[in-house]
Design a protein around this motif. Structure first.
Motif, short mmCIF file in Angstrom:
data_model
loop_
_atom_site.label_atom_id
_atom_site.label_comp_id
_atom_site.label_asym_id
_atom_site.label_seq_id
_atom_site.Cartn_x
_atom_site.Cartn_y
_atom_site.Cartn_z
N ARG A 112 41.94 35.76 31.90
CA ARG A 112 43.62 36.17 32.50
C ARG A 112 43.72 35.25 33.31
N GLU A 113 43.27 36.04 34.80
CA GLU A 113 43.54 35.09 36.11
C GLU A 113 42.49 35.06 36.59
N VAL A 114 42.48 33.93 37.99
CA VAL A 114 41.50 33.77 39.03
C VAL A 114 41.51 33.70 40.06
N GLN A 115 40.65 33.55 41.28
CA GLN A 115 41.25 33.69 42.19
C GLN A 115 40.86 32.04 42.37
N LEU A 116 41.27 31.54 43.20
CA LEU A 116 41.57 29.87 43.02
C LEU A 116 41.98 29.80 44.69
N ILE A 117 40.54 28.86 44.96
CA ILE A 117 40.73 27.90 45.83
C ILE A 117 40.81 26.04 45.98
N ALA B 162 32.10 31.05 41.23
CA ALA B 162 31.62 32.39 41.43
C ALA B 162 32.10 33.64 40.09
N PRO B 163 31.34 33.32 38.69
CA PRO B 163 31.87 33.72 37.75
C PRO B 163 31.91 35.04 37.17
N ASN B 164 31.25 36.12 37.89
CA ASN B 164 31.08 37.22 37.81
C ASN B 164 31.23 38.37 38.89
N SER B 165 32.53 37.99 39.63
CA SER B 165 33.09 38.64 40.33
C SER B 165 34.49 38.69 39.33
N PRO C 143 38.48 39.34 39.97
CA PRO C 143 38.34 37.54 39.02
C PRO C 143 37.49 36.89 39.52
N PRO C 144 37.26 36.53 38.68
CA PRO C 144 35.80 35.15 38.89
C PRO C 144 37.04 34.30 39.59
N VAL C 145 36.04 33.32 40.68
CA VAL C 145 36.31 32.96 41.60
C VAL C 145 36.63 31.18 41.24
N CYS C 146 37.39 30.54 41.03
CA CYS C 146 37.38 28.59 40.31
C CYS C 146 38.07 27.80 41.56
N LYS C 147 37.24 26.67 42.28
CA LYS C 147 38.06 26.24 43.03
C LYS C 147 38.28 24.41 42.09
N ILE C 148 38.87 23.82 43.10
CA ILE C 148 39.21 22.45 42.15
C ILE C 148 38.79 21.58 43.09
N LEU C 149 37.52 20.87 42.25
CA LEU C 149 37.08 19.84 43.10
C LEU C 149 36.62 18.52 42.11
#
Length: 176
Positions: free
Chosen positions: A22-27, A57-60, A62-68
């Motif tokens: 549902r939520e992600v940590q976004l970079i 980082a899928p196991n954290s 919320p999961p860490v997602c990056k735009i690239l």
């Protein structure tokens, strides 16, 4: 009739392959941390930028997602893996076969080959084979192995002491 299983992709999940979140940590694409936000908002930001949303980082939680750019990311990962494989040194075990009654010149030839193996960084397995009545004179074979130990003492160390395996004695030497 069962449905076909979904093929597992190697590497990180990207865009709509990221499920159950549902939520992600976004970079973002500049490396700035945008904080925690809804997954679909992050996906929309990635699509607006013309890039992909990649789960780093899928196991954290919320999961860490990056735009690239996912294609470029995969290419760089493959390049890194190839570079690591190229720098990796595999140690081989070379074998030298001796006999208890070996002559001096034959011994010198074997020692020269052995020293070349050590310079390449390989281990050397010395097999001393007894035939027939030579089994009654095992002390001669052990003297040959002691001579080998003393001759390569400066460039190699004994990794496995000489031990009998049936009609042969095996010793392993490793470079220092």
């Amino acid at each position: 009739m069962r449905p076909m299983p979904v093929p597992q992709k190697d590497g990180p999940r990207a865009n709509r392959d990221i499920r159950g979140v549902r939520e992600v940590q976004l970079i973002d694409d500049t490396g700035q941390n945008k904080g925690v936000m809804a997954f679909f908002d992050a996906l929309r930001l990635a699509e607006d930028a013309g890039l992909d949303l990649v789960e780093i980082a899928p196991n954290s939680a919320p999961p860490v997602c990056k735009i690239l750019d996912y294609g470029k990311y995969r290419f760089l990962e493959q390049k890194k893996a190839a570079e690591a494989r190229k720098k990796q040194k595999t140690v081989e075990v070379k074998e030298i076969k001796l006999r208890p009654g070996i002559d001096d010149h034959d011994y010198d030839v074997k020692m020269k080959a052995m020293k070349g193996f050590f310079e390449e960084g390989n281990k050397v397995k010395i097999t001393l084979r007894f035939r027939g009545r030579e089994m009654a004179h095992q002390d001669l074979g052990l003297k040959v192995l002691d001579r080998v130990k003393s001759d390569v003492g400066e460039i190699a160390k004994v990794e496995m002491e000489p031990n009998f395996e049936g009609r042969q004695v095996v010793m392993v030497l490793a470079p220092r």
